[in-house]
Design a protein around this motif. Structure first.
Motif, PDB file in Angstrom:
ATOM      1  N   PRO A 223       0.807  -1.222   0.000  1.00  0.00           N
ATOM      2  CA  PRO A 223       0.000   0.000   0.000  1.00  0.00           C
ATOM      3  C   PRO A 223       0.840   1.272   0.000  1.00  0.00           C
ATOM      4  N   ALA A 226       2.059   1.850  -3.397  1.00  0.00           N
ATOM      5  CA  ALA A 226       0.990   2.352  -4.267  1.00  0.00           C
ATOM      6  C   ALA A 226       0.769   3.837  -4.017  1.00  0.00           C
ATOM      7  N   ALA A 244      -4.122   4.571   0.334  1.00  0.00           N
ATOM      8  CA  ALA A 244      -4.238   3.441  -0.584  1.00  0.00           C
ATOM      9  C   ALA A 244      -4.856   2.273   0.165  1.00  0.00           C
ATOM     10  N   LYS A 245      -5.851   1.661  -0.445  1.00  0.00           N
ATOM     11  CA  LYS A 245      -6.521   0.543   0.189  1.00  0.00           C
ATOM     12  C   LYS A 245      -6.552  -0.597  -0.813  1.00  0.00           C
ATOM     13  N   ARG A 246      -6.191  -1.790  -0.338  1.00  0.00           N
ATOM     14  CA  ARG A 246      -6.132  -2.923  -1.243  1.00  0.00           C
ATOM     15  C   ARG A 246      -7.556  -3.359  -1.596  1.00  0.00           C
ATOM     16  N   ASN A 247      -7.802  -3.621  -2.866  1.00  0.00           N
ATOM     17  CA  ASN A 247      -9.120  -4.088  -3.265  1.00  0.00           C
ATOM     18  C   ASN A 247      -9.291  -5.562  -2.916  1.00  0.00           C
ATOM     19  N   SER A 255      -5.245  -5.052  -7.082  1.00  0.00           N
ATOM     20  CA  SER A 255      -5.056  -3.621  -7.254  1.00  0.00           C
ATOM     21  C   SER A 255      -5.372  -2.858  -5.961  1.00  0.00           C
ATOM     22  N   TYR A 256      -5.035  -1.590  -5.960  1.00  0.00           N
ATOM     23  CA  TYR A 256      -5.340  -0.700  -4.848  1.00  0.00           C
ATOM     24  C   TYR A 256      -6.288   0.396  -5.322  1.00  0.00           C
ATOM     25  N   VAL A 258      -6.892   4.178  -4.600  1.00  0.00           N
ATOM     26  CA  VAL A 258      -6.131   5.251  -3.967  1.00  0.00           C
ATOM     27  C   VAL A 258      -6.923   6.544  -4.071  1.00  0.00           C
ATOM     28  N   GLU A 274      -1.364  -3.875  -8.310  1.00  0.00           N
ATOM     29  CA  GLU A 274      -0.418  -4.297  -7.280  1.00  0.00           C
ATOM     30  C   GLU A 274       0.934  -4.595  -7.916  1.00  0.00           C
TER      31      GLU A 274
ATOM     32  N   LYS B 258     -14.661  -3.622  -2.919  1.00  0.00           N
ATOM     33  CA  LYS B 258     -14.409  -2.398  -2.155  1.00  0.00           C
ATOM     34  C   LYS B 258     -15.722  -1.777  -1.734  1.00  0.00           C
TER      35      LYS B 258
END
Lengths: 441, 267
Positions: A223, A226, A244-247, A255-256, A258, A274, B258
């Motif tokens: 993260p 990213a 940034a947060k991981r999906n 992916s992240y 952001v 990622e 998400k």
């Protein structure tokens, strides 16, 4: 005495009127419910019919050995599978797992299309194709059997789809609805079956979405990495204000998401892969004022932006405009060849020329630094002959495009007009095979 | 005294000269009509009343054969190129000041205001025309976006669905919902048309409770436009649900991607 007689008369009258009104309301409600029920019944019985025809046609395609005959049956299979999918779409099944059955129908359709309509060689079915068709036939026969016995039950016991819909809406309780159970049994049967073998071409069709992580360059980022990639992209000195947060596991590629605070009222929202920390999606959601630039001036901003970000892209293939923004689809060229798989989309705010959006997913997954462009085996003039003589050709380019199986093809691209319409025809530069036609607006 | 007189004369001369220059074009071009062309350069993708005038003038000269819809598509593009070719200009299909000047000179006698008025009459009279400065894109009947064929009316349906489903959500969340509907078009588990997806029984609560028929605001339309051109904040989701109100156990079991605003997006 007199008074109470009048009162009781009024009361009785009011009761009669209210009763009549209530009865009419009830009748109208029943009529509406019946209408809705009939819509579902129609879709359900049509689905059963289509499944019945579908397995018939699959069987017929197995019984013949000439390309011509199997083509007509398989084309019919292709059509019927689409019909059946559309019938399912009209039933209230969206809240229950039915995806395996839908996938099966889709596979049947795709496979028969591939074998019948789009096959390069005009020859009978190969052994593998025959075996796949045979399995499909058996399975669709099983499905059809279940469906028709459910259909019999619905007709005999007067089962209502409205009840099935209600049962589906309350999934926390165990249901004993015959219709729901019937569809669940069908789904279970398809789910437990062995995966079908489609051969290499049709398998390619299934993995077509072009987000194969192996095609990305670079190593995995965390993260923090990213966030740093986002800071670099946005030109920020550090990652302050960037999160940034991981999906989760459901996304197409790891992916992240952001988000970043931008100067002014803007907020950036990005998707970053990622692997390699590539930006695939960027959006700045600021308000855009009245345009001060025209689309021509803004196009220079779009290409300059790509250059600044180190993204290859110099040929604008499409422009459009809405809400004071200009949207540019841009592809890179190499030796004068347009590389369509590496397309990016750039959104320019027409109030000050700032870029407020970028879609670079295709670019991130398909970009190759120094592409090997194959030598053309036929000349432009020869390729031209594969375009209808009724089309007046206005522009010719050479390009690399993705065909309907997601493979890269080196083509001549002819843009021509016929009457008042404009068409783009891609002709493969190796052998003159037509790769695709587009109608341009 | 004499000096003051001279100054006055000089001022008067300048004023007369200015007046002459200002009036001159009107005198010379008596019989022609004022152009509504703006300063902006027109390219393929432009839209607005100036594009309509461009089409009108090209049609007047016989280069353009389509309808005066005010959107610069391929039909207009070829007409411009042919015009540029015939008049010995650089053939690039871009309508800058040189092309505009030549075109206005060549199509003398064409009255842009009249043409607009006749279009308005043809469209049922007095439908609101936007001024040239606020050139909004008038959607063509069908557009293909990355392989998806979406008609102008499909876009309206999409905007309705997005508004009905996510009124009061953050903008990104609205784009994500539009993206989910479009992602379903490519998914075998769903119908492959916009109306088929939106009206699938039980698929959207806004359809079930009729909120889809509220008139959408500009933000919902913008969200649809963004999603159609490839912006997908949902990262490829095909379902979403509101965790506060979701009753279905099954939807919780889907792999989640998400959360944006009040919605969880999943596959």
């Amino acid at each position: 005495m007199m008074f109470s007689r009048i009162t009781s008369f009024v009361v009785v009258l009011a009761l009669v009127v209210a009763g009549f009104w209530g009865y009419r309301e009830h009748r109208e409600k029943q009529a509406l419910l019946l209408k809705a029920e009939n819509q579902y019944q129609r879709a359900f019985h049509t689905l059963s019919d289509h499944m019945n025809l579908l397995q018939d046609e699959l069987g017929k395609s197995l019984a013949v050995n000439s390309k011509l005959q199997s083509t007509s049956s398989l084309t019919e299979v292709w059509r019927l599978s689409a019909q059946a999918r559309s019938d399912v779409g009209e039933l209230p099944l969206s809240l229950m797992p039915f995806n395996n059955t839908m996938n099966f129908l889709n596979d049947v359709g795709n496979f028969s299309y591939r074998v019948a309509v789009h096959k390069d060689e005009k020859q009978p079915l190969t052994d593998q194709e025959w075996n796949t068709l045979q399995t499909m036939y058996n399975r669709s026969k099983g499905l059809e059997k279940q469906l028709s016995s459910l259909q019999t039950a619905v007709i005999q016991k007067n089962l209502r789809w409205m009840d099935a819909e209600l049962a589906l809406a309350q999934t926390d309780k165990k249901t004993d609805n015959v219709i729901v159970d019937g569809f669940k049994a069908m789904e279970k049967q398809v789910r437990n079956a062995k995966p079908l073998n489609f051969g290499p071409t049709a398998n390619a069709l299934k993995t077509r979405n072009n987000t194969d992580v192996n095609k990305l360059s670079g190593t995995a980022v965390n993260p923090q990495g990213a966030a740093e990639a986002a800071a670099r992209f946005l030109g920020h000195a550090n990652t302050q204000g960037i999160s940034a947060k991981r999906n989760g596991q459901g996304n197409l590629y790891p992916s992240y998401s952001v988000t970043a605070k931008l100067p002014g009222d803007g907020q950036a929202y990005m998707t970053i892969t990622e692997k390699g920390g590539h930006i695939t999606n960027y959006m700045n959601n600021r308000g855009v004022g009245d345009p001060k630039l025209d689309l021509d001036q803004a196009s220079a901003k779009a290409t300059a932006y790509l250059k600044q970000k180190g993204i290859a892209g110099d040929t604008i293939i499409r422009i459009d405009q809405y809400d004071n923004v200009g949207v540019y689809e841009i592809v890179p060229t190499q030796d004068g060849v347009r590389i369509y798989p590496e397309k990016t989309t750039v959104k320019v705010a027409l109030d000050n020329g700032e870029v407020v959006g970028l879609v670079a997913q295709d670019y991130a997954f398909n970009h190759v630094a120094n592409r090997q462009i194959p030598a053309a085996k036929i000349s432009e003039a020869e390729a031209r002959k594969f375009v209808s003589p009724k089309v007046q050709i206005q522009e010719t380019h050479r390009s690399i495009v993705l065909d309907d199986l997601g493979r890269e093809q080196f083509c001549y691209e002819f843009i021509g007009t016929m009457d008042n319409d404009t068409y783009k025809v891609y002709i493969r530069a190796l052998d003159g095979k037509e790769i695709g036609v587009e109608k341009l607006k | 005294m004499r000096k003051k007189w001279r100054l006055l004369m000089a001022a008067l001369t300048v004023a007369t000269a200015v007046a002459c220059v200002a009036v001159e074009p009107g005198l010379v071009q008596s019989g022609t009509h004022e152009s509504t062309f703006t300063q902006r350069t027109l390219v393929r993708g432009s839209a607005g009343t100036d594009v309509r005038e461009l089409q009108g003038r090209l049609k007047f000269l016989g280069y353009y054969k389509g309808s005066l819809d005010g959107s610069f598509g391929y039909g207009t593009y070829w007409a411009v190129r042919n015009f540029q070719y015939k008049f010995g200009m650089k053939v690039d299909g871009v309508v800058g000041s040189t092309t505009k000047t030549k075109l206005v000179a060549a199509s003398r006698g064409y009255n842009p205001n009249q043409a607009t008025a006749s279009i308005q009459r043809a469209q049922g009279g007095g439908t609101a025309k936007k001024p040239a400065s606020k050139a909004t894109a008038t959607a063509t009947p069908t557009q293909s976006y990355g392989g998806k064929n979406v008609s102008a009316n499909d876009m309206k349906l999409l905007a309705n669905a997005v508004y009905g489903e996510s009124r009061g959500e953050v903008y990104i969340g609205q784009v994500a919902i539009a993206a989910v509907i479009l992602n379903r078009m490519d998914n075998p588990n769903f119908p492959n048309t916009v109306p088929g997806i939106i009206f699938q029984p039980g698929a959207f609560t806004a359809v079930a409770d009729g909120q889809i028929w509220l008139s959408p605001n500009d933000q919902a339309k913008k969200a649809v436009n963004d999603a159609l051109r490839g912006w997908d904040p949902s990262s490829g989701a095909i379902y979403y649900f509101n965790p506060a109100t979701a009753t279905s156990k099954w939807i919780w079991g889907r792999p989640q991607i998400k959360r944006i605003g009040a919605h969880i997006f999943c596959r």
